[in-house]
Design an enzyme around this catalytic site. Sequence first.
Site, mmCIF file in Angstrom:
data_model
loop_
_atom_site.group_PDB
_atom_site.id
_atom_site.type_symbol
_atom_site.label_atom_id
_atom_site.label_comp_id
_atom_site.label_asym_id
_atom_site.label_seq_id
_atom_site.Cartn_x
_atom_site.Cartn_y
_atom_site.Cartn_z
ATOM 1 N N HIS A 14 0.816 -1.215 0.000
ATOM 2 C CA HIS A 14 0.000 0.000 0.000
ATOM 3 C C HIS A 14 0.853 1.270 0.000
ATOM 4 O O HIS A 14 0.463 2.275 -0.586
ATOM 5 C CB HIS A 14 -0.946 -0.009 1.209
ATOM 6 C CG HIS A 14 -0.229 -0.166 2.517
ATOM 7 N ND1 HIS A 14 0.388 -1.345 2.889
ATOM 8 C CD2 HIS A 14 0.001 0.712 3.531
ATOM 9 C CE1 HIS A 14 0.938 -1.191 4.081
ATOM 10 N NE2 HIS A 14 0.729 0.041 4.489
ATOM 11 N N CYS A 70 7.518 0.006 -1.924
ATOM 12 C CA CYS A 70 6.809 0.032 -0.649
ATOM 13 C C CYS A 70 6.951 1.446 -0.109
ATOM 14 O O CYS A 70 7.305 2.352 -0.876
ATOM 15 C CB CYS A 70 7.324 -1.044 0.323
ATOM 16 S SG CYS A 70 8.996 -0.820 0.932
ATOM 17 N N GLY A 71 6.687 1.675 1.158
ATOM 18 C CA GLY A 71 6.747 3.039 1.666
ATOM 19 C C GLY A 71 8.147 3.631 1.555
ATOM 20 O O GLY A 71 8.333 4.750 1.071
ATOM 21 N N THR A 72 9.130 2.871 2.011
ATOM 22 C CA THR A 72 10.518 3.330 1.957
ATOM 23 C C THR A 72 11.299 2.726 0.799
ATOM 24 O O THR A 72 12.390 3.211 0.472
ATOM 25 C CB THR A 72 11.249 2.926 3.244
ATOM 26 O OG1 THR A 72 11.176 1.487 3.357
ATOM 27 C CG2 THR A 72 10.637 3.573 4.474
ATOM 28 N N GLY A 73 10.818 1.621 0.264
ATOM 29 C CA GLY A 73 11.587 0.824 -0.701
ATOM 30 C C GLY A 73 12.484 -0.187 -0.007
ATOM 31 O O GLY A 73 13.005 -1.107 -0.640
ATOM 32 N N VAL A 74 12.648 -0.025 1.303
ATOM 33 C CA VAL A 74 13.597 -0.860 2.035
ATOM 34 C C VAL A 74 13.019 -2.244 2.334
ATOM 35 O O VAL A 74 13.650 -3.267 2.069
ATOM 36 C CB VAL A 74 14.048 -0.166 3.335
ATOM 37 C CG1 VAL A 74 14.929 -1.095 4.164
ATOM 38 C CG2 VAL A 74 14.789 1.121 3.017
ATOM 39 N N GLY A 75 11.802 -2.258 2.891
ATOM 40 C CA GLY A 75 11.214 -3.550 3.265
ATOM 41 C C GLY A 75 11.108 -4.480 2.072
ATOM 42 O O GLY A 75 11.473 -5.659 2.138
ATOM 43 N N HIS A 103 27.223 -2.533 -12.415
ATOM 44 C CA HIS A 103 28.233 -3.200 -11.584
ATOM 45 C C HIS A 103 27.707 -4.400 -10.804
ATOM 46 O O HIS A 103 28.460 -5.347 -10.564
ATOM 47 C CB HIS A 103 28.846 -2.194 -10.601
ATOM 48 C CG HIS A 103 29.798 -1.240 -11.267
ATOM 49 N ND1 HIS A 103 30.595 -0.363 -10.557
ATOM 50 C CD2 HIS A 103 30.076 -1.016 -12.582
ATOM 51 C CE1 HIS A 103 31.331 0.346 -11.399
ATOM 52 N NE2 HIS A 103 31.026 -0.021 -12.641
ATOM 53 N N ASN A 104 26.446 -4.347 -10.350
ATOM 54 C CA ASN A 104 25.906 -5.444 -9.524
ATOM 55 C C ASN A 104 25.009 -6.378 -10.314
ATOM 56 O O ASN A 104 24.503 -7.350 -9.767
ATOM 57 C CB ASN A 104 25.092 -4.891 -8.343
ATOM 58 C CG ASN A 104 25.791 -3.775 -7.601
ATOM 59 O OD1 ASN A 104 25.214 -2.711 -7.410
ATOM 60 N ND2 ASN A 104 27.034 -3.989 -7.183
ATOM 61 N N ARG A 114 7.018 6.830 -0.304
ATOM 62 C CA ARG A 114 7.020 7.954 0.646
ATOM 63 C C ARG A 114 8.357 8.682 0.621
ATOM 64 O O ARG A 114 8.614 9.541 1.461
ATOM 65 C CB ARG A 114 6.721 7.430 2.057
ATOM 66 C CG ARG A 114 5.342 6.783 2.164
ATOM 67 C CD ARG A 114 5.142 6.041 3.471
ATOM 68 N NE ARG A 114 3.858 5.329 3.459
ATOM 69 C CZ ARG A 114 3.569 4.308 4.244
ATOM 70 N NH1 ARG A 114 4.460 3.871 5.133
ATOM 71 N NH2 ARG A 114 2.402 3.706 4.164
ATOM 72 N N HIS A 138 33.380 -7.220 -12.417
ATOM 73 C CA HIS A 138 32.090 -7.210 -11.710
ATOM 74 C C HIS A 138 31.432 -8.584 -11.755
ATOM 75 O O HIS A 138 30.701 -8.963 -10.846
ATOM 76 C CB HIS A 138 31.176 -6.140 -12.296
ATOM 77 C CG HIS A 138 31.808 -4.782 -12.305
ATOM 78 N ND1 HIS A 138 32.129 -4.119 -11.143
ATOM 79 C CD2 HIS A 138 32.241 -3.996 -13.328
ATOM 80 C CE1 HIS A 138 32.702 -2.968 -11.441
ATOM 81 N NE2 HIS A 138 32.788 -2.870 -12.756
ATOM 82 N N ARG A 141 32.600 -10.685 -8.893
ATOM 83 C CA ARG A 141 31.963 -10.300 -7.618
ATOM 84 C C ARG A 141 30.510 -10.771 -7.558
ATOM 85 O O ARG A 141 30.047 -11.227 -6.501
ATOM 86 C CB ARG A 141 32.061 -8.774 -7.450
ATOM 87 C CG ARG A 141 33.507 -8.333 -7.300
ATOM 88 C CD ARG A 141 33.724 -6.875 -7.572
ATOM 89 N NE ARG A 141 35.161 -6.565 -7.552
ATOM 90 C CZ ARG A 141 35.700 -5.479 -8.102
ATOM 91 N NH1 ARG A 141 34.933 -4.589 -8.714
ATOM 92 N NH2 ARG A 141 37.005 -5.278 -8.046
HETATM 93 C C1 RB5 Z 1 4.086 0.118 5.516
HETATM 94 O O1 RB5 Z 1 3.542 1.023 6.430
HETATM 95 C C2 RB5 Z 1 5.592 0.296 5.444
HETATM 96 O O2 RB5 Z 1 6.169 -0.194 6.611
HETATM 97 C C3 RB5 Z 1 6.134 -0.404 4.224
HETATM 98 O O3 RB5 Z 1 5.543 0.118 3.087
HETATM 99 C C4 RB5 Z 1 7.625 -0.265 3.989
HETATM 100 O O4 RB5 Z 1 8.008 1.064 4.045
HETATM 101 C C5 RB5 Z 1 8.489 -1.123 4.789
HETATM 102 O O5 RB5 Z 1 9.720 -1.129 4.612
#
Ligand code: RB5
Length: 155
Positions: A14, A70-75, A103-104, A114, A138, A141
């Site tokens: 979301h 995702c919100g941060t792209g990290v998860g 390279h990767n 976000r 590369h 690696r």
């Molecule tokens: C959802 O609220 C948020 O945690 C998810 O989108 C993401 O940012 C997680 O890394």
Amino acid sequence: MIKLEKPIALAADHGGFALKEAIKEHLQELGLAYQDFGTVTGESCDYPQVAQPACEAVVKGECGLALLFCGTGVGISIAANKIRGIRACCCSDVFSAEFTRRHNNANALCMGGRVVGAGLACSLVDAFLNAEFEGERHERRVNMLKEIEDAQATL
Ligand code: RB5
């Protein structure tokens, strides 16, 4: 003009849904095929559940590359990197989006709905899709990354 042999796998939770929809429009304008693995509404959902089928489509060769949100792209990048054969990079700058292909040999680009606006996300996508893996040192690696995956599988 970008030309790809296989469709691009798209997936978002979301927090990345609106950005995924904006990138879909961008891909349509570029004439690039994609397969959307959801989510299809802004309702709350869990990023590992959408990352897995999109990344498996890449590993199986049904899709060429993945664009994940995702919100941060990290998860969603952490989830993607749990799939054997996926090299996912969370980017919010154009240089990294280009060089993670060069390279990767990254096969998944992750972005935060976000964190980056649609305009910057389009530039990230263009940089990622237009770049090519350079091989040579590369390749050694990237092969080491596969060796780590193989070693982990036998633990
Ligand atoms: C959802 O609220 C948020 O945690 C998810 O989108 C993401 O940012 C997680 O890394």
